[in-house]
Design a protein around this motif. Structure first.
Motif, PDB file in Angstrom:
ATOM      1  N   GLY A   1       0.918  -1.111  -0.058  1.00 48.58           N
ATOM      2  CA  GLY A   1      -0.099   0.104   0.221  1.00 48.58           C
ATOM      3  C   GLY A   1       0.777   1.173   0.007  1.00 48.58           C
ATOM      4  N   VAL A   2       0.164   2.531   0.103  1.00 49.06           N
ATOM      5  CA  VAL A   2       0.809   3.848   0.123  1.00 49.06           C
ATOM      6  C   VAL A   2       0.372   4.390   1.456  1.00 49.06           C
ATOM      7  CG1 VAL A   2      -1.012   4.810  -1.258  1.00 49.06           C
ATOM      8  CG2 VAL A   2       1.168   5.789  -1.185  1.00 49.06           C
ATOM      9  N   MET A   3       1.225   5.225   2.156  1.00 49.19           N
ATOM     10  CA  MET A   3       0.890   6.027   3.182  1.00 49.19           C
ATOM     11  C   MET A   3       0.079   5.090   4.307  1.00 49.19           C
ATOM     12  SD  MET A   3       0.336   9.788   1.565  1.00 49.19           S
ATOM     13  CE  MET A   3      -1.080   9.257   0.357  1.00 49.19           C
ATOM     14  N   GLY A   4      -1.112   5.740   4.838  1.00 50.41           N
ATOM     15  CA  GLY A   4      -1.907   5.154   5.653  1.00 50.41           C
ATOM     16  C   GLY A   4      -3.114   4.472   4.863  1.00 50.41           C
ATOM     17  N   LEU A   5      -3.722   3.555   5.227  1.00 53.57           N
ATOM     18  CA  LEU A   5      -4.708   2.633   4.630  1.00 53.57           C
ATOM     19  C   LEU A   5      -5.641   3.454   3.830  1.00 53.57           C
ATOM     20  CD1 LEU A   5      -5.950  -0.066   3.812  1.00 53.57           C
ATOM     21  CD2 LEU A   5      -7.016  -0.114   6.145  1.00 53.57           C
ATOM     22  N   PHE A   6      -6.206   4.521   4.472  1.00 53.08           N
ATOM     23  CA  PHE A   6      -7.084   5.353   3.738  1.00 53.08           C
ATOM     24  C   PHE A   6      -6.845   6.532   3.273  1.00 53.08           C
ATOM     25  CE2 PHE A   6      -9.257   2.624   7.021  1.00 53.08           C
ATOM     26  CZ  PHE A   6     -10.198   2.130   6.104  1.00 53.08           C
ATOM     27  N   ASP A   7      -5.451   6.776   3.210  1.00 57.60           N
ATOM     28  CA  ASP A   7      -4.915   8.014   2.696  1.00 57.60           C
ATOM     29  C   ASP A   7      -4.913   7.879   1.137  1.00 57.60           C
ATOM     30  OD1 ASP A   7      -4.501   9.027   5.192  1.00 57.60           O
ATOM     31  OD2 ASP A   7      -2.670   8.310   5.463  1.00 57.60           O
ATOM     32  N   GLY A   8      -5.256   9.037   0.682  1.00 56.97           N
ATOM     33  CA  GLY A   8      -4.999   9.090  -0.918  1.00 56.97           C
ATOM     34  C   GLY A   8      -4.986  10.680  -1.429  1.00 56.97           C
ATOM     35  N   ARG A   9      -5.449  10.884  -2.631  1.00 55.17           N
ATOM     36  CA  ARG A   9      -5.313  12.072  -2.939  1.00 55.17           C
ATOM     37  C   ARG A   9      -6.759  12.872  -2.287  1.00 55.17           C
ATOM     38  NH1 ARG A   9      -5.706  14.300  -9.467  1.00 55.17           N
ATOM     39  NH2 ARG A   9      -4.920  16.547  -8.940  1.00 55.17           N
ATOM     40  N   ILE A  10      -6.427  14.012  -1.802  1.00 56.83           N
ATOM     41  CA  ILE A  10      -7.426  14.866  -1.073  1.00 56.83           C
ATOM     42  C   ILE A  10      -8.414  15.628  -2.080  1.00 56.83           C
ATOM     43  CG2 ILE A  10      -7.864  16.745   0.455  1.00 56.83           C
ATOM     44  CD1 ILE A  10      -4.935  16.152   1.534  1.00 56.83           C
ATOM     45  N   THR A  11      -9.531  15.643  -1.742  1.00 58.55           N
ATOM     46  CA  THR A  11     -10.659  16.076  -2.756  1.00 58.55           C
ATOM     47  C   THR A  11     -11.336  17.040  -1.990  1.00 58.55           C
ATOM     48  OG1 THR A  11     -12.533  14.628  -2.122  1.00 58.55           O
ATOM     49  CG2 THR A  11     -10.899  13.712  -3.827  1.00 58.55           C
ATOM     50  N   ASP A  12     -12.240  18.109  -2.623  1.00 61.27           N
ATOM     51  CA  ASP A  12     -13.182  18.906  -1.721  1.00 61.27           C
ATOM     52  C   ASP A  12     -14.117  18.263  -1.307  1.00 61.27           C
ATOM     53  OD1 ASP A  12     -11.173  20.877  -2.680  1.00 61.27           O
ATOM     54  OD2 ASP A  12     -12.374  21.176  -4.625  1.00 61.27           O
ATOM     55  N   ASP A  13     -14.584  17.150  -1.568  1.00 62.84           N
ATOM     56  CA  ASP A  13     -15.596  16.259  -0.940  1.00 62.84           C
ATOM     57  C   ASP A  13     -15.306  15.851   0.500  1.00 62.84           C
ATOM     58  OD1 ASP A  13     -18.026  15.120  -0.324  1.00 62.84           O
ATOM     59  OD2 ASP A  13     -18.183  13.913  -1.939  1.00 62.84           O
ATOM     60  N   PRO A  14     -15.497  16.225   1.566  1.00 66.49           N
ATOM     61  CA  PRO A  14     -15.212  15.471   2.823  1.00 66.49           C
ATOM     62  C   PRO A  14     -15.938  14.425   3.034  1.00 66.49           C
ATOM     63  CG  PRO A  14     -17.006  17.353   3.346  1.00 66.49           C
ATOM     64  CD  PRO A  14     -16.472  17.555   1.608  1.00 66.49           C
ATOM     65  N   GLY A  15     -16.739  13.721   2.104  1.00 66.56           N
ATOM     66  CA  GLY A  15     -17.501  12.643   2.444  1.00 66.56           C
ATOM     67  C   GLY A  15     -16.673  11.765   1.364  1.00 66.56           C
ATOM     68  N   THR A  16     -15.624  11.863   0.725  1.00 67.87           N
ATOM     69  CA  THR A  16     -15.036  11.109  -0.056  1.00 67.87           C
ATOM     70  C   THR A  16     -13.916  10.565   0.210  1.00 67.87           C
ATOM     71  OG1 THR A  16     -15.770  12.278  -2.026  1.00 67.87           O
ATOM     72  CG2 THR A  16     -13.773  10.731  -2.539  1.00 67.87           C
ATOM     73  N   LEU A  17     -13.351   9.127   0.678  1.00 70.54           N
ATOM     74  CA  LEU A  17     -12.016   8.639   0.965  1.00 70.54           C
ATOM     75  C   LEU A  17     -11.098   9.211   0.014  1.00 70.54           C
ATOM     76  CD1 LEU A  17     -12.942   5.288   2.357  1.00 70.54           C
ATOM     77  CD2 LEU A  17     -12.572   7.171   3.453  1.00 70.54           C
ATOM     78  N   GLY A  18      -9.875   9.204   0.388  1.00 69.33           N
ATOM     79  CA  GLY A  18      -8.727   9.482  -0.399  1.00 69.33           C
ATOM     80  C   GLY A  18      -8.871   8.556  -1.747  1.00 69.33           C
ATOM     81  N   VAL A  19      -8.514   9.316  -3.055  1.00 62.10           N
ATOM     82  CA  VAL A  19      -8.815   8.926  -4.091  1.00 62.10           C
ATOM     83  C   VAL A  19      -7.133   8.000  -4.394  1.00 62.10           C
ATOM     84  CG1 VAL A  19      -8.914   9.061  -6.789  1.00 62.10           C
ATOM     85  CG2 VAL A  19     -10.553  10.335  -5.168  1.00 62.10           C
TER      86      VAL A  19
END
Length: 465
Positions: free
Chosen positions: A92-110
């Motif tokens: 994996g990359v970074m923490g399990l749920f970390d990804g590209r940050i979006t403007d939607d607070p309800g969206t997990l990291g892409v």
């Protein structure tokens, strides 16, 4: 279908620096050492970790990045990478749920590990840096297990455990949340892989040392892991059911007949590249020849050159010392023949890097600095080139601690909007298009842009050698 039944396990962590690469590399080495064919993968744009995976597996490490290639390509690329493999191991990359940050607070990291694990239907093994944990680990694990029902955490590897008593307490914490412990790795400074300003030192730079380091990691991790239990978990993966990605199919509409020679920079200074790139160049009809800018000259008959990423600032004096190659490249550029350069390639083609003479393909000065530039970019091609048409849109990735100062006006390769202090999008331009040269900081995954690869090979055919 190829890859549909491949047992698969994803190695993740609560946060960066937990020991994912060490555990993943050791697990791959242990599996390969037992006679299994392992398909290694890395979530995200990282080039360095797949190099260590490749040493352990004796098979190319490949990347799975929804941001760079699109979510729809992740499964086909995975299926292709699993060809003839007995098991797939995905770091994996970074923490399990970390990804590209979006403007939607309800969206997990892409592009997060969680997203890729869900796409693959694969169980997750969570590597926990246990150095600062005790009984409260149970609460941390409970959160990771329950946070997203699409992600299945199958068990835990406890890393950097200090003592027998510490291990006992941590095992009790895991038991409270119903997670099996798949392994315990004690604190050991010998397991650390040397790092520098952009992460780990690439395996290609360490050569024999990298092989020895991977062997030592494999021995220690094998001793601490319950490898059969991890394999059993991997066999519970749902698998993918799509046809595998194929470079031949991808490039079928872009194939040329002239077999132009495309020279691809390799060696210690230029270690960043995706496994699919030479495969696509070959499928488009090119003959790919590697060369090491630290020692070699351009291969005979070179029609086009690819210079990818790496650490030229670590090898600037030696790059400068290879004057015959610098003259070859300068002549190649002057003749208008195609050059595709990314990041390190941009620096190498400049006039000067940290006071050392480089190729001088354009008037610019490169310098290593303290500031890290990192992130995905939604970019548009602002100048026609041997790779892109003006207006082509892509998602790329920047990752560097250097700057390039162009000393005269230029035609930029890319433009995008970057955040400024007000939060609005400030216009940014990157790189240069000059004659047959397309050079920029932006890393682009070739599987996302088959039209650009085809355009480059056609330009190589027209240029000749």
């Amino acid at each position: 279908m190829v890859g549909a039944r491949t047992p698969t396990v994803v190695i993740a962590a609560p946060a960066s620096g937990s020991g994912k690469t060490t555990v993943t590399t050791g697990l791959i080495g242990a599996l390969a050492g037992s006679g299994q064919v392992v398909a290694p993968f890395k979530v995200g744009p990282d080039y360095i970790d797949p190099g260590y995976h490749a040493v352990a597996a004796s098979r190319p490490g490949r990347n799975l990045d929804p941001n760079l290639v699109g979510e729809h390509r992740v499964r086909p690329l995975f299926a292709a990478g699993c060809a003839d493999a007995d098991i797939a191991v995905v770091e994996g990359v970074m923490g399990l749920f970390d990804g590209r940050i979006t403007d939607d607070p309800g969206t997990l990291g892409v592009g997060s590990t969680a997203q890729v694990a869900a796409l693959l239907g694969a169980p997750v093994v969570l590597v926990v840096d246990a150095a600062g944990h005790s009984q409260s680990l149970a609460a941390v694990l409970h959160g990771f297990v329950s946070y997203d029902p699409a992600v299945r955490v199958a068990g835990v590897v406890l890393n950097r455990v200090g003592s027998d008593r510490h291990e006992q307490v941590l095992r009790q914490a895991c038991e409270r949340v119903g997670l099996p412990v798949f392994g315990v790795v004690r604190r050991d400074a010998a397991l650390a892989v040397p790092s520098r300003h952009l992460g780990l030192v690439p395996a290609a730079e360490r050569s024999a040392d990298a092989i020895a380091a991977v062997g030592a990691i494999t021995d220690r991790v094998r001793a601490g892991l319950d490898v059969p239990a991890i394999v059993a978990a991997a066999r519970t993966a749902a698998g993918v059911t799509c046809p595998p990605w194929s470079p031949d199919d991808e490039m079928a509409d872009h194939r040329v007949l002239g077999r132009p020679v495309i020279a691809v920079a390799q060696g210690a200074a230029f270690t960043f590249g995706y496994a699919e790139h030479p495969e696509m160049l070959t499928a488009a009809g090119a003959r790919v020849e590697g060369f090491d800018p630290l020692h070699d000259r351009l291969p005979a008959g070179t029609a086009a050159v690819v210079i990818g990423g790496g650490f030229p600032e670590e090898h600037a004096a030696d790059l400068a010392a290879n004057d015959p190659l610098r003259r070859d490249l300068a002549a190649h550029v002057a003749a208008g023949r195609p050059v595709h350069a990314e990041c390190a390639g941009l620096l190498y083609l400049a006039s000067v890097l940290d006071g050392h003479q480089m190729v001088g393909a354009f008037d610019a000065t490169g310098a290593f600095g303290p500031r890290l530039t990192l992130g995905y970019r939604d970019a548009v091609a602002v100048t026609d080139s041997v790779l892109y048409r003006e207006g082509d849109r892509i998602t790329g990735h920047e990752f560097h601690r250097s700057t390039v100062d162009f000393t005269s006006d230029r035609d930029p390769a890319w433009g995008w909007r970057g955040p400024d202090s007000s939060g609005a999008g400030a216009p940014v331009t990157d790189g240069i298009v000059s004659g047959g040269v397309h050079a920029s900081y932006l890393h682009v995954h070739p599987a996302a842009v088959p039209h650009a690869i085809g355009r480059f090979v056609r330009a190589a055919e027209q240029a000749g050698g």
